[in-house]
Structure formats: C-alpha cells, structure tokens
Design a protein around this motif. Structure first.
Motif, PDB file in Angstrom:
ATOM      1  N   LEU A  58      18.965  34.929  22.825  1.00 40.14           N
ATOM      2  CA  LEU A  58      19.822  34.607  21.445  1.00 40.14           C
ATOM      3  C   LEU A  58      20.744  33.928  22.145  1.00 40.14           C
ATOM      4  CD1 LEU A  58      20.214  37.782  19.166  1.00 40.14           C
ATOM      5  CD2 LEU A  58      19.308  35.704  18.587  1.00 40.14           C
ATOM      6  N   ASP A  59      21.556  34.113  23.458  1.00 46.33           N
ATOM      7  CA  ASP A  59      22.474  33.180  23.901  1.00 46.33           C
ATOM      8  C   ASP A  59      21.737  31.913  23.918  1.00 46.33           C
ATOM      9  OD1 ASP A  59      23.602  35.733  25.080  1.00 46.33           O
ATOM     10  OD2 ASP A  59      24.581  34.361  26.283  1.00 46.33           O
ATOM     11  N   PHE A  97      21.437  30.212  20.330  1.00 46.10           N
ATOM     12  CA  PHE A  97      22.496  29.636  19.736  1.00 46.10           C
ATOM     13  C   PHE A  97      23.274  28.837  20.522  1.00 46.10           C
ATOM     14  CE2 PHE A  97      22.488  33.991  17.512  1.00 46.10           C
ATOM     15  CZ  PHE A  97      22.518  33.695  16.319  1.00 46.10           C
ATOM     16  N   GLN A  98      23.222  28.460  21.919  1.00 45.09           N
ATOM     17  CA  GLN A  98      23.983  27.785  22.572  1.00 45.09           C
ATOM     18  C   GLN A  98      23.086  26.407  22.224  1.00 45.09           C
ATOM     19  OE1 GLN A  98      23.915  25.373  25.341  1.00 45.09           O
ATOM     20  NE2 GLN A  98      26.244  25.711  25.126  1.00 45.09           N
ATOM     21  N   LEU A 134      21.865  25.322  19.481  1.00 39.21           N
ATOM     22  CA  LEU A 134      21.903  24.955  18.162  1.00 39.21           C
ATOM     23  C   LEU A 134      23.279  24.508  17.948  1.00 39.21           C
ATOM     24  CD1 LEU A 134      19.840  27.422  16.492  1.00 39.21           C
ATOM     25  CD2 LEU A 134      19.416  24.899  16.575  1.00 39.21           C
ATOM     26  N   SER A 135      24.405  24.732  18.912  1.00 38.47           N
ATOM     27  CA  SER A 135      25.657  24.532  18.883  1.00 38.47           C
ATOM     28  C   SER A 135      26.059  23.061  19.045  1.00 38.47           C
ATOM     29  CB  SER A 135      26.552  25.338  19.814  1.00 38.47           C
ATOM     30  OG  SER A 135      26.308  24.817  21.127  1.00 38.47           O
ATOM     31  N   ASP A 136      25.081  22.193  19.167  1.00 35.86           N
ATOM     32  CA  ASP A 136      25.176  20.733  19.480  1.00 35.86           C
ATOM     33  C   ASP A 136      24.514  20.087  18.171  1.00 35.86           C
ATOM     34  OD1 ASP A 136      25.943  18.642  21.867  1.00 35.86           O
ATOM     35  OD2 ASP A 136      24.366  18.074  20.645  1.00 35.86           O
ATOM     36  N   ALA A 137      25.539  18.896  17.605  1.00 38.40           N
ATOM     37  CA  ALA A 137      25.135  18.393  16.375  1.00 38.40           C
ATOM     38  C   ALA A 137      23.690  17.614  16.832  1.00 38.40           C
ATOM     39  CB  ALA A 137      26.243  17.377  15.949  1.00 38.40           C
ATOM     40  N   ARG A 196      20.987  19.645  16.795  1.00 40.54           N
ATOM     41  CA  ARG A 196      20.445  20.089  15.359  1.00 40.54           C
ATOM     42  C   ARG A 196      19.944  19.059  14.705  1.00 40.54           C
ATOM     43  NH1 ARG A 196      25.454  22.259  15.410  1.00 40.54           N
ATOM     44  NH2 ARG A 196      26.092  20.787  13.776  1.00 40.54           N
ATOM     45  N   VAL A 241      16.144  19.123  15.866  1.00 37.03           N
ATOM     46  CA  VAL A 241      15.643  20.168  15.163  1.00 37.03           C
ATOM     47  C   VAL A 241      15.125  19.829  13.832  1.00 37.03           C
ATOM     48  CG1 VAL A 241      15.759  22.507  14.520  1.00 37.03           C
ATOM     49  CG2 VAL A 241      16.380  22.104  16.632  1.00 37.03           C
ATOM     50  N   ALA A 242      16.303  19.317  13.003  1.00 30.31           N
ATOM     51  CA  ALA A 242      16.114  18.879  11.642  1.00 30.31           C
ATOM     52  C   ALA A 242      14.810  17.829  11.626  1.00 30.31           C
ATOM     53  CB  ALA A 242      17.275  18.574  11.119  1.00 30.31           C
ATOM     54  N   ILE A 248      13.593  30.167  15.993  1.00 31.03           N
ATOM     55  CA  ILE A 248      14.399  30.150  15.072  1.00 31.03           C
ATOM     56  C   ILE A 248      14.539  31.336  14.076  1.00 31.03           C
ATOM     57  CG2 ILE A 248      14.973  28.733  12.968  1.00 31.03           C
ATOM     58  CD1 ILE A 248      13.659  26.446  14.443  1.00 31.03           C
ATOM     59  N   ALA A 255      16.887  34.180  15.723  1.00 31.40           N
ATOM     60  CA  ALA A 255      18.220  33.899  15.520  1.00 31.40           C
ATOM     61  C   ALA A 255      18.561  34.131  14.006  1.00 31.40           C
ATOM     62  CB  ALA A 255      18.656  32.384  15.917  1.00 31.40           C
ATOM     63  N   GLU A 256      17.983  33.668  13.278  1.00 30.61           N
ATOM     64  CA  GLU A 256      17.997  33.963  11.835  1.00 30.61           C
ATOM     65  C   GLU A 256      18.151  35.536  11.427  1.00 30.61           C
ATOM     66  OE1 GLU A 256      14.805  32.037   9.703  1.00 30.61           O
ATOM     67  OE2 GLU A 256      15.606  32.489   7.861  1.00 30.61           O
ATOM     68  N   ASP A 299      28.604  23.523  14.387  1.00 27.48           N
ATOM     69  CA  ASP A 299      28.823  23.581  15.607  1.00 27.48           C
ATOM     70  C   ASP A 299      29.752  24.558  16.232  1.00 27.48           C
ATOM     71  OD1 ASP A 299      28.493  20.616  15.542  1.00 27.48           O
ATOM     72  OD2 ASP A 299      29.109  20.453  17.439  1.00 27.48           O
ATOM     73  N   PHE A 351      27.711  28.213  15.732  1.00 21.02           N
ATOM     74  CA  PHE A 351      26.600  28.288  16.463  1.00 21.02           C
ATOM     75  C   PHE A 351      27.349  28.495  18.089  1.00 21.02           C
ATOM     76  CE2 PHE A 351      23.541  26.388  13.463  1.00 21.02           C
ATOM     77  CZ  PHE A 351      23.204  27.580  13.108  1.00 21.02           C
ATOM     78  N   GLN A 352      28.276  27.763  18.429  1.00 24.22           N
ATOM     79  CA  GLN A 352      29.109  27.702  19.710  1.00 24.22           C
ATOM     80  C   GLN A 352      29.306  29.075  19.896  1.00 24.22           C
ATOM     81  OE1 GLN A 352      31.781  27.862  21.858  1.00 24.22           O
ATOM     82  NE2 GLN A 352      30.471  27.067  23.542  1.00 24.22           N
ATOM     83  N   SER A 388      27.202  31.953  20.615  1.00 24.30           N
ATOM     84  CA  SER A 388      26.187  31.794  21.778  1.00 24.30           C
ATOM     85  C   SER A 388      26.482  32.635  22.711  1.00 24.30           C
ATOM     86  CB  SER A 388      26.317  30.199  22.195  1.00 24.30           C
ATOM     87  OG  SER A 388      27.466  29.852  22.631  1.00 24.30           O
ATOM     88  N   ARG A 398      28.866  37.919  20.254  1.00 21.70           N
ATOM     89  CA  ARG A 398      28.071  38.555  19.179  1.00 21.70           C
ATOM     90  C   ARG A 398      28.157  40.049  19.190  1.00 21.70           C
ATOM     91  NH1 ARG A 398      24.505  35.618  21.759  1.00 21.70           N
ATOM     92  NH2 ARG A 398      23.292  36.983  22.742  1.00 21.70           N
ATOM     93  N   TRP A 420      21.336  27.386   7.461  1.00 21.27           N
ATOM     94  CA  TRP A 420      20.653  26.377   8.103  1.00 21.27           C
ATOM     95  C   TRP A 420      19.328  26.204   8.570  1.00 21.27           C
ATOM     96  CZ3 TRP A 420      19.282  24.424  13.010  1.00 21.27           C
ATOM     97  CH2 TRP A 420      19.169  23.047  12.947  1.00 21.27           C
ATOM     98  N   LEU A 421      19.258  27.454   9.343  1.00 20.95           N
ATOM     99  CA  LEU A 421      18.059  27.957  10.236  1.00 20.95           C
ATOM    100  C   LEU A 421      17.101  28.082   9.128  1.00 20.95           C
ATOM    101  CD1 LEU A 421      19.688  30.642  12.649  1.00 20.95           C
ATOM    102  CD2 LEU A 421      18.424  28.396  13.196  1.00 20.95           C
ATOM    103  N   GLN A 471      15.373  24.790   8.024  1.00 20.32           N
ATOM    104  CA  GLN A 471      14.833  24.020   8.969  1.00 20.32           C
ATOM    105  C   GLN A 471      13.364  24.869   9.212  1.00 20.32           C
ATOM    106  OE1 GLN A 471      16.068  21.442   9.837  1.00 20.32           O
ATOM    107  NE2 GLN A 471      18.008  22.171   8.678  1.00 20.32           N
TER     108      GLN A 471
END
Lengths: 110, 110
Positions: free
Chosen positions: A6-7, A10-11, A13-16, A19, A22-23, A77, A80-81, B7, B10-11, B14, B19, B83-84, B87
């Motif tokens: 999970l770390d 999420f880490q 996905l924390s960057d635009a 993401r 992924v999209a 995914i 995390a969801e 951002d 999710f950050q 992470s 969590r 969002w998850l 996707q």
DNA sequence: GCGATAGTAAAGCATATGCTTAACCAATCG
DNA sequence: CGATTGGTTAAGCATATGCTTTACTATCGC
C-alpha cells in the motif's frame, strides 16, 4: 512493515504525471514512447515514473522487439481502493450508529 | 495543476504511520496524545504527520482547552477512492468488450 | 501560584524524489 | 552496412520528507 504494498501504491499515485500515465493506460496498452510523447519531460524521466508504477504493481510491461508495451494491473489498484473503502466505510457506519442513538428515546437528554 | 488535492491525499496515504492514524480515527475521534501514544516516535513527529493529513483534507481537528481532537473527513477519502474506481473501472470495461468481441462470430479467426 | 499535562515552534540532519544530461545498446530500415 | 528509432543506464543536482532535539506556551488540578 505490514502492507508495504500500500505504501508503494499510494506513493506511486501521489504524482500527477504517474496518475496521468495510469489514466491513459486505462484506455488501453501503450508503448513507452507513446506514453512519453505528451509529457513535458525527458524520456528517462518517464522511464523512472514507469519503474515506480511497475514496482508498485500498478502497471506491467513486456518488451517485444525493441518496443516495450505497458498495461494496467487492476488488482493493485483494487487493493488501494479497498483500503480506502474500508476506512471510510467504518467511519460512516459509526456516524450512522451515532445518529440512530441520538434519535432513540434513551438518546434524548430528557 | 488540476487535481492537486489528489496529489496531497495520495501522498498523505503513502506513509504507514499516517494510514495507521487514519485507521484509528475511523474508529472514532482521538486527541493528539492518544494518537501519539502507540506510535514509536516523538510527539512533534506525530504533529507533522497530522498536519500532512489535515493539509490533504483527510482529517480535521479542533482545539478545546488544551486538547486537540482529530476526526476523519470522509469526503477527501471518497475523492481518492472514486479516482481509483474510475481508472480500474475503465480498464475492466475494456477487457469485457474485448472478451465479448473475441467470443462473437466476427472475432473468430475462422 | 505551581507543577504537571497537552500541544507548538524552530532548527538541523539523513535520506528519498524528480528531474536533467550524456553516453550507450539493440532492433529496424534503406 | 550505416543511420535511425526505441529504450536503457549512470551520474549529478535541487528540493522534499521524516525524523530528531531543544525550547517554549497554554491550560488544568491542587
């Protein structure tokens, strides 16, 4: 550490930028250079983003000839969801119980 | 940047410590020191984690007297969750259409 | 008021992250 | 073959992150 995955997810996905990758992969598999084309950065930078996504298990890729094709891996995914759903769900159940209690006869400050 | 809030969310999620905080707040509001008690780090470190979570909108807090009480904010969590879902959902619909095509008469390599 | 409790602020530090450029390898294409 | 296309590796750098310690303020209970 429990749930290191999970770390990583999420880490990742924390960057635009990631993401965005992924999209776009949600619309179907793409090669590295197709992924890189619209992104405002060098190709090595995109490779690094991809390696973060692969490391997190969100994306898998395979090389055929000289082109590497990437696609989404929905199970990571979903994991995390599900974590998010569980936390929010728990909290909302709590609020429901509270409301129920406040509306019950014993809940009144009579 | 569009979706800067994702951002931040999710950050924030992470990190295993954060969590853990979220998971415990899902069981009900807690004070800063109650949150800090089981964590293997200094109190200022916990405060920094909380400020990350608040900044991301995942947690809200209010101070009464000298104790600050924190609780979960489900809407920010729901946003990340959605969002998850979007996707993964898109990708799975794609796979379904593909399977359907392969099973149809025209899909066969007759 | 006085000490203990709850929280904050500030500075410092080691490591991680997100890029860059330069150099390089391997499959095509003409 | 030689040039081009697609990808990879390595090094370097600026900034962000996750802690620490120290010092300080505000409230509560006696």
């Amino acid at each position: 550490m429990l749930n290191q995955s999970l770390d990583l997810a999420f880490q990742a996905l924390s960057d635009a930028t990631r993401r965005d990758i992924v999209a776009r992969l949600a619309g179907g598999p793409l090669s590295v250079s197709e992924l890189a084309k619209p992104l405002p950065m060098s190709l090595p930078a995109v490779l690094q983003h991809l390696s973060v996504l692969e490391n997190a298990g969100l994306v898998v890729s395979a090389k055929s000839g000289r082109v590497r094709t990437c696609r989404l891996e929905p199970s990571a995914i979903a994991q995390a969801e599900q974590w998010l759903t569980a936390q929010r769900g728990e909290w909302e159940r709590r609020l429901d119980r509270l409301a129920e209690y406040l509306n019950s006869p014993e809940g009144d400050a009579t």
